[in-house]
Design a protein around this motif. Structure first.
Motif, mmCIF file in Angstrom:
data_model
loop_
_atom_site.group_PDB
_atom_site.id
_atom_site.type_symbol
_atom_site.label_atom_id
_atom_site.label_comp_id
_atom_site.label_asym_id
_atom_site.label_seq_id
_atom_site.Cartn_x
_atom_site.Cartn_y
_atom_site.Cartn_z
ATOM 1 N N PHE A 79 0.747 -1.143 -0.043
ATOM 2 C CA PHE A 79 0.037 0.207 0.045
ATOM 3 C C PHE A 79 0.826 1.380 0.047
ATOM 4 N N ILE A 80 1.674 1.205 0.763
ATOM 5 C CA ILE A 80 2.920 2.479 1.046
ATOM 6 C C ILE A 80 3.534 2.579 -0.576
ATOM 7 N N VAL A 81 4.220 1.744 -1.235
ATOM 8 C CA VAL A 81 4.950 1.445 -2.460
ATOM 9 C C VAL A 81 3.778 2.190 -3.463
ATOM 10 N N SER A 82 2.555 1.523 -3.582
ATOM 11 C CA SER A 82 1.731 1.825 -4.500
ATOM 12 C C SER A 82 1.356 3.188 -4.452
ATOM 13 N N SER A 83 1.109 4.013 -3.265
ATOM 14 C CA SER A 83 0.741 5.208 -3.227
ATOM 15 C C SER A 83 1.850 6.146 -3.112
#
Length: 132
Positions: A79-83
């Motif tokens: 989630f952190i990477v994709s956001s």
């Protein structure tokens, strides 16, 4: 000052009803077991020895990237990477966990050198470790 607890009482944090024998008292407040444990189990993100130990353990175990993480940790990381970075509150809302649990998961991911905090104009974001 002590006082007598009467049945039922409510947890100071979550508000669930408890019987006297099921509650934990601290500093004049009453807690359920889950809330008490969560409130007293904070992992420190900025802990050089924890980061060193985790890095050494992962290297010796041959773990890279998200290998060896729990499903929740992997999901938070993705989630952190994709956001491109998210605030703690966004993670708590998305995964339906408390801010304290987000902080604990962040600390573990930080020890693995997978994520870090980054100050931006509108607050602190959790970002991939390699992010500049």
């Amino acid at each position: 000052m002590t006082y007598e607890i009467t049945n039922p009482v409510k947890c100071h944090i979550c508000g669930c009803e408890l019987n006297k024998e099921d509650c934990i008292e601290e500093e004049g407040k009453v807690f359920c077991e889950d809330c008490f444990i969560e409130a007293h189990h904070k992992i420190q993100a900025c802990d050089p020895w924890a980061a060193y130990s985790k890095k050494l353990f992962r290297k010796e175990a041959g773990l890279e990237g998200t290998e060896g993480l729990t499903e929740l940790q992997k999901a938070i990381y993705e989630f952190i990477v994709s956001s491109g970075g998210v605030k703690k509150e966004e993670i708590a809302k998305k995964f339906q966990i408390s801010i304290l649990e987000v902080e604990n998961q962040f600390a573990l991911l930080r020890h693995c050198e997978l994520v870090k905090g980054q100050k931006r104009a509108d607050g602190v974001y959790l970002v991939p470790f390699e992010s500049k």
